[in-house]
Design a protein around this motif. Sequence first.
Motif, short mmCIF file in Angstrom:
data_model
loop_
_atom_site.label_atom_id
_atom_site.label_comp_id
_atom_site.label_asym_id
_atom_site.label_seq_id
_atom_site.Cartn_x
_atom_site.Cartn_y
_atom_site.Cartn_z
N PRO A 152 -5.73 3.65 1.52
CA PRO A 152 -5.31 3.09 2.80
C PRO A 152 -4.09 3.76 3.43
O PRO A 152 -3.73 3.44 4.55
N ALA A 153 -3.45 4.71 2.70
CA ALA A 153 -2.25 5.33 3.25
C ALA A 153 -2.54 6.04 4.56
O ALA A 153 -1.71 6.05 5.47
N ALA A 154 -3.71 6.66 4.67
CA ALA A 154 -4.05 7.42 5.87
C ALA A 154 -4.09 6.54 7.11
O ALA A 154 -3.96 7.05 8.24
N ARG A 155 -4.23 5.24 6.93
CA ARG A 155 -4.30 4.33 8.07
C ARG A 155 -2.93 3.79 8.47
O ARG A 155 -2.82 3.05 9.44
N GLN A 156 -1.89 4.14 7.72
CA GLN A 156 -0.55 3.63 8.00
C GLN A 156 0.33 4.74 8.57
O GLN A 156 0.19 5.91 8.20
N PRO A 157 1.28 4.41 9.43
CA PRO A 157 2.17 5.43 9.99
C PRO A 157 3.07 6.11 8.97
O PRO A 157 3.48 7.25 9.15
N PHE A 158 3.39 5.39 7.87
CA PHE A 158 4.28 5.95 6.86
C PHE A 158 3.69 5.74 5.47
O PHE A 158 3.06 4.73 5.18
N LEU A 159 3.97 6.72 4.60
CA LEU A 159 3.64 6.63 3.18
C LEU A 159 4.93 6.92 2.41
O LEU A 159 5.59 7.93 2.65
N ILE A 160 5.29 6.02 1.50
CA ILE A 160 6.51 6.17 0.72
C ILE A 160 6.20 6.01 -0.77
O ILE A 160 5.63 4.98 -1.17
N VAL A 161 6.54 7.02 -1.55
CA VAL A 161 6.50 6.90 -3.00
C VAL A 161 7.91 6.47 -3.40
O VAL A 161 8.86 7.24 -3.29
N LYS A 162 8.04 5.23 -3.84
CA LYS A 162 9.38 4.66 -4.02
C LYS A 162 9.87 4.77 -5.45
O LYS A 162 9.13 4.60 -6.42
N ASP A 163 11.14 5.12 -5.56
CA ASP A 163 11.86 5.06 -6.84
C ASP A 163 11.33 6.03 -7.88
O ASP A 163 11.04 5.65 -9.03
N LEU A 164 11.22 7.31 -7.52
CA LEU A 164 10.93 8.35 -8.51
C LEU A 164 12.22 8.62 -9.29
O LEU A 164 13.25 8.93 -8.69
#
Length: 369
Positions: free
Chosen positions: A106-118
């Motif tokens: 579903p990321a492609a349908r959202q304005p932002f993609l965040i991989v949090k807390d690497l």
Amino acid sequence: MATAGASYHNLLEPPALVGHFLAHPPLDFRALTLPSGTPAFVARFDLLTTADDDLRRRVSALPLYRWWSRLLRPRTCFVGTTVSEYALLPRGADADALVREWRTAPAARQPFLIVKDLPQESPLLDQASNAAARAVARACEQAGFVLLEGQALAWVPIDFESTEDYLTRLSSSRRKDIRRKLRARAELEISEIPTGDAYFADAAVREEFYARYLDVYAQSEIHFDQLSREFFDALLQDASCGGIVFVYRHRGELIGWNLCFVVGDALVDKYVGFRYPQAREQNLYFVSWMHNLDYALRRDLCCYVAGWTDPAIKSYLGARFTFTRHAVRPRSRVLRAVLQRIAGRFESDRARLDGGDAEAKTDAGAARP
């Protein structure tokens, strides 16, 4: 330390906690499990949440801000959870393949993609987990993500003989202040109740615990993930997760609680609930900090993991810090270019901790909880 037998790299918590998050996500969140097994969620996110104060002021001063400010809260797909200290990476997965998966629906349908807390070379993780995080960070950069400085995770190695020995490592002024605050312990009743205990079968008890959590949430500076009553109902009644709840009473009244987990050889602090103003009057933040250190010491644990919030007061109390990164990919190429230029304005925790002596910034009322 990360559990070797876990299905994820970077997991400091019991796996059951992640399961409860997926079954009962925070309010207005949609929890997901991606094909690789990676947990994720979709929620609206204020893009200025971790921005420095100057950037916030500049943006809010722009013309017609009140009319277009809602654009700064886009629907965002997050890879990770809000109940784990770090992004959870499936063991054995290829970093490039993971990042390709994360960029699809579903990321492609959202304005932002965040991989949090690497994690960034975390002392709390094994070599394999840190290597996996490095590989994912490189793959994210190659895929057009912008790497931003994340939050400061507080932790304390249990390398002292007693809590008194621990206090001697602090400056004389801090020792004097903390010892004065700890006098409140004499007026408190402290009990330790495991999750799944019959005590939590009472719905009225769980309701009171949830109300105290909401009290803390209401006075927090950041309102992002309000955990649900259903989440706490499930967690407090789950004996399998191995949680321990420290309960604080003053003259018979519940004034606070703190839910921690013993995972491997670490004590991981996750949630608190305080009744105000009683918790402040009894210096409960300070009392609970020292009680947790004593608990970890008595059980020969290696460290106490104290969480993300309030880095200044945790530094004052003697914590160390390990940092994370967020990998952010706006769908818009223009926004990606803008984000590259202002990436340094999202390093607030490191700036706070590096910008001066925590002792100079802290007074008797600094512990907001």
